[in-house]
Design an enzyme around this catalytic site. Structure first.
Site, PDB file in Angstrom:
ATOM      1  N   SER A  84      -6.515   9.985  -4.431  1.00 27.34           N
ATOM      2  CA  SER A  84      -7.830   9.293  -5.491  1.00 27.34           C
ATOM      3  C   SER A  84      -8.926   9.244  -4.607  1.00 27.34           C
ATOM      4  O   SER A  84      -9.800   8.678  -5.628  1.00 27.34           O
ATOM      5  CB  SER A  84      -7.095   7.456  -5.609  1.00 27.34           C
ATOM      6  OG  SER A  84      -5.928   7.550  -5.692  1.00 27.34           O
TER       7      SER A  84
HETATM    8  C1  59J Z   1       0.807   6.728  -5.094  1.00 27.56           C
HETATM    9  C2  59J Z   1       0.836   9.898  -5.739  1.00 27.56           C
HETATM   10  C3  59J Z   1       1.828  12.338  -6.583  1.00 27.56           C
HETATM   11  C4  59J Z   1       1.667  13.212  -6.881  1.00 27.56           C
HETATM   12  C5  59J Z   1       2.240   6.756  -5.827  1.00 27.56           C
HETATM   13  C6  59J Z   1       0.932   6.307  -3.513  1.00 27.56           C
HETATM   14  C7  59J Z   1       0.694   9.825  -8.049  1.00 27.56           C
HETATM   15  C8  59J Z   1       1.088  11.401  -9.430  1.00 27.56           C
HETATM   16  C9  59J Z   1       2.244  13.642  -9.967  1.00 27.56           C
HETATM   17  C10 59J Z   1       3.290   5.720  -5.419  1.00 27.56           C
HETATM   18  C11 59J Z   1       1.966   5.584  -2.975  1.00 27.56           C
HETATM   19  C12 59J Z   1       2.764   5.133  -4.036  1.00 27.56           C
HETATM   20  C13 59J Z   1       0.903  14.188  -9.471  1.00 27.56           C
HETATM   21  S1  59J Z   1      -1.590   3.198  -4.639  1.00 27.56           S
HETATM   22  O1  59J Z   1      -4.573   6.804  -4.191  1.00 27.56           O
HETATM   23  O2  59J Z   1      -1.514   6.410  -7.251  1.00 27.56           O
HETATM   24  O3  59J Z   1      -4.767   3.431  -1.480  1.00 27.56           O
HETATM   25  O4  59J Z   1      -5.189   0.796  -1.311  1.00 27.56           O
HETATM   26  O5  59J Z   1       0.721  10.163  -5.085  1.00 27.56           O
HETATM   27  O6  59J Z   1       0.431   9.236  -8.845  1.00 27.56           O
HETATM   28  O7  59J Z   1       0.724  11.202 -10.233  1.00 27.56           O
HETATM   29  O8  59J Z   1       3.893   4.199  -3.649  1.00 27.56           O
HETATM   30  N1  59J Z   1      -3.708   3.380  -3.504  1.00 27.56           N
HETATM   31  N2  59J Z   1      -2.498   6.280  -5.158  1.00 27.56           N
HETATM   32  N3  59J Z   1       0.184   8.550  -6.290  1.00 27.56           N
HETATM   33  N4  59J Z   1       0.907  10.530  -6.944  1.00 27.56           N
HETATM   34  N5  59J Z   1       1.729  12.820  -9.036  1.00 27.56           N
HETATM   35  C14 59J Z   1      -3.099   3.612  -5.055  1.00 27.56           C
HETATM   36  C15 59J Z   1      -3.724   5.000  -5.717  1.00 27.56           C
HETATM   37  C16 59J Z   1      -4.233   5.947  -5.076  1.00 27.56           C
HETATM   38  C17 59J Z   1      -4.037   2.699  -3.101  1.00 27.56           C
HETATM   39  C18 59J Z   1      -3.027   1.396  -2.841  1.00 27.56           C
HETATM   40  C19 59J Z   1      -2.095   1.456  -4.237  1.00 27.56           C
HETATM   41  C20 59J Z   1      -1.329   6.743  -5.598  1.00 27.56           C
HETATM   42  C21 59J Z   1      -3.955  -0.177  -3.651  1.00 27.56           C
HETATM   43  C22 59J Z   1      -0.395   7.315  -5.210  1.00 27.56           C
HETATM   44  C23 59J Z   1      -5.131   2.513  -1.704  1.00 27.56           C
HETATM   45  O9  59J Z   1      -4.977   5.102  -5.437  1.00 27.56           O
END
Ligand code: 59J
Length: 575
Positions: A286
């Site tokens: 992200s």
């Molecule tokens: C995630 C992913 C993996 C790769 C998902 C993190 C995807 C995806 C395929 C589940 C933990 C979790 C290409 S989450 O970074 O969305 O920083 O404070 O690793 O989604 O489609 O148990 N960040 N992270 N996703 N994958 N593939 C959020 C988010 C991010 C946060 C938290 C909640 C993911 C607030 C991550 C943060 O922004």
């Protein structure tokens, strides 16, 4: 008669002469041999190398980071040591080696003229070796590198080998600059190897040149301390942090865990010397969303208030499913950044021409070497848009399918200064290079404002806040890809951002790999490191505060959080 007498007398004179010569020869060659040999050996001419003094490495303020101190090395001429066997055990004792080992060594090499017994000993020991007065034992002046900062700056500085040749880091990259050239001179030595007279210089040693780095010793230490504490607290496998000066591209601090002590490399764990900030890549997740949003704004398709429907928190792209951690419903671009919606980023990316996203990503340096010349630096990967299918267009928008180094991520965030990126540099930059305008100042202002909401009570990165300063940044929690796909339980926790938000001066990326404690979100693991280092750095550099000291962020933090994270504690974000 008289003639014969003359012949006899001439012959006898000659015979007497021959006899005298023979006697003298016997006298010299046989009877006084030992004495005379000693006398000859006692004054022999030798060519001696004069090692060059290696240049000092300092931080940007002249604080020493690598210095060369004079030491002595003990070498022997085994041929000259035959006959003095009785004194070998004493030599072995002084050098701290078993007498049997020394004796075996000397006997094995008895036909040689040169053998090091011990390199780099201190002056006390050198004096004791000289005092033994053993023929064929010599001392040679050399220089040894000493790294006053130890493991704090180890990865940037690197180290030299025993012959003072750069092996890693800046010691390797700038080896010819630092090294200088050895000289030599003819000397007359006595039989103990002591130089009794300098006869003539053959060539003077040319000392190496000093090297000032862009890093600031104090900021380096602060970054080291905070990163190490976070790695211990969260039982992480490794971590990197990079602090950059946005206006110049200078690296002010670069730290990795695990580290090692360059002054005592015997106990090094494998992998400890990697400068992971430039040699290791990760999927940035992200933390790339701000660039996706910037590309969309530049394309003229959106404004910060434009609305995107992210319900129900899932979005099918081809055969893949993009997911958010909650259903955020219909939200504006700012909220997509603040809550980190994967669905929102994907929908925006799929609505614009693929090359726009690729152009922005490659303009900020993804997929390309940063050209700092740091040994072992890798360029990461960014697939070309001509090969993107629909699913790549979506996943790249929220940071999957590309890989970057921590340095590349920090450098990418320097775009939030004035929309341009200067090359990264490990040495002070006198005049910042001309750089292309990648983003318009308007886009920069808009995206920075969105990222400020991340570091607010309702954002994912509130723990990155710095009292008195406005901070803009982005969290990332990235599942680590393995051969069997993305696995729950293995994460990279990231925070990248800039400060002060009103006129960004510093950019920083904090990357913690495989935290194994209770917490693993970027907002919990990496953001606090960012907060503490940024706090110290802004104050130390005397950057004028642009935020409120009223600690509004703390009051805000008492509002229950939509994402279910714990409210911020009293000491959060405060050093
Ligand atoms: C995630 C992913 C993996 C790769 C998902 C993190 C995807 C995806 C395929 C589940 C933990 C979790 C290409 S989450 O970074 O969305 O920083 O404070 O690793 O989604 O489609 O148990 N960040 N992270 N996703 N994958 N593939 C959020 C988010 C991010 C946060 C938290 C909640 C993911 C607030 C991550 C943060 O922004």
């Amino acid at each position: 008669m008289a003639k014969r007498w003359r012949v006899v007398s001439v012959l006898s004179v000659l015979a007497m002469g021959a006899g005298a010569l023979t006697w003298r020869a016997l006298d010299l060659q046989v009877m006084n041999r030992e004495f005379l040999q000693d006398q000859g050996d006692a004054r022999h001419l030798r060519a001696l190398t004069i090692p060059a003094h290696r240049g000092m490495i300092t931080d940007r303020n002249g604080e020493p980071l690598a210095i060369s101190t004079p030491v002595d090395s003990v070498w022997v001429n085994p041929r000259e040591m035959v006959g003095s066997e009785a004194s070998w055990p004493a030599l072995a004792r002084v050098l701290g080696m078993p007498p049997a080992e020394l004796s075996t060594k000397l006997k094995q090499r008895s036909d040689r003229g040169f053998l090091y017994l011990r390199r780099h000993i201190g002056p006390d020991l050198a004096e004791r070796v000289a005092a033994l007065g053993i023929p064929g034992v010599f001392l040679q002046r050399e220089y040894r590198r000493y790294y006053p900062e130890g493991e704090v700056a180890a990865h940037i500085i690197g180290f030299t080998d025993i012959d003072d040749v750069g092996q890693e880091g800046m010691e390797l990259a700038y080896d010819s600059w630092l090294r200088g050239a050895a000289g030599s001179k003819w000397v007359l030595r006595d039989r103990f190897g002591h130089v009794v007279e300098d006869v003539a210089a053959i060539k003077d040693a040319a000392p190496g040149k000093d090297l000032a780095l862009s890093i600031d010793r104090r900021l380096q230490y602060l970054t080291y301390r905070e990163l190490k504490a976070a790695v211990q607290q969260h039982h992480a496998e490794s971590a990197s942090a990079v602090l950059l000066d946005i206006r110049t591209g200078e690296v002010l601090a670069m730290v990795n865990q695990p580290s090692y002590n360059p002054n005592n490399r015997g106990s090094m764990r494998p992998g400890a010397f990697r400068n992971r900030a430039v040699t290791d890549v990760f999927e940035p997740g992200s933390t790339v969303k701000p660039f996706t949003i910037a590309a969309a704004l530049e394309a003229g398709l959106y404004r910060p208030s434009s609305l995107i429907d992210t319900a129900p928190g899932r979005y099918r792209v081809g055969r893949a499913m993009v997911r958010d951690v909650s259903n955020y419903g219909t939200v504006d671009l700012t909220t997509i950044i603040q809550k980190s919606s994967n669905v929102g980023a994907s929908k925006i990316a799929l609505s614009m021409p693929p090359q726009r996203l690729w152009q922005t990503f490659s303009a900020i340096g993804f997929g390309a070497n940063t050209a700092t010349g740091f040994p072992g630096e890798v360029s990461g990967s960014l697939p070309h848009f001509s090969r993107w299918r629909e699913v790549e267009r979506a996943t790249l928008s929220f940071g999957y399918g590309l890989s970057v180094t921590p340095l590349q991520l920090a450098l990418a965030y320097t775009i939030f200064g004035d929309g341009r990126i200067k090359p990264a540099s490990f040495v002070p930059v006198a005049e910042p290079a001309e750089a292309v305008q990648v983003l318009t100042p308007k886009t920069v202002r808009e995206v920075v404002a969105m990222m400020e909401t991340v570091v607010s009570a309702r954002g994912t990165g509130v723990l990155a806040s710095v009292p008195g300063y406005r901070v803009a940044g982005k969290t990332g929690t990235v599942q680590i890809a393995s051969s069997s796909g993305y696995s729950a339980g293995e994460y990279v926790s990231v925070f990248a951002g800039v400060a002060p938000a009103s006129d960004p001066r510093l950019a920083m990326a904090v990357v913690v790999t495989r935290p194994h404690g209770e917490e693993y979100y970027g907002g919990q693991v990496a953001a606090p490191v960012f907060s503490r280092v940024m706090n110290g750095a802004l104050r130390q550099l005397g950057v004028v505060p642009d935020g409120s000291y009223a600690r509004q962020w703390y009051a805000d933090a008492q509002v229950p959080r939509a994402d279910g994270l714990a409210p911020v504690s009293e000491d959060a974000g405060v050093m």
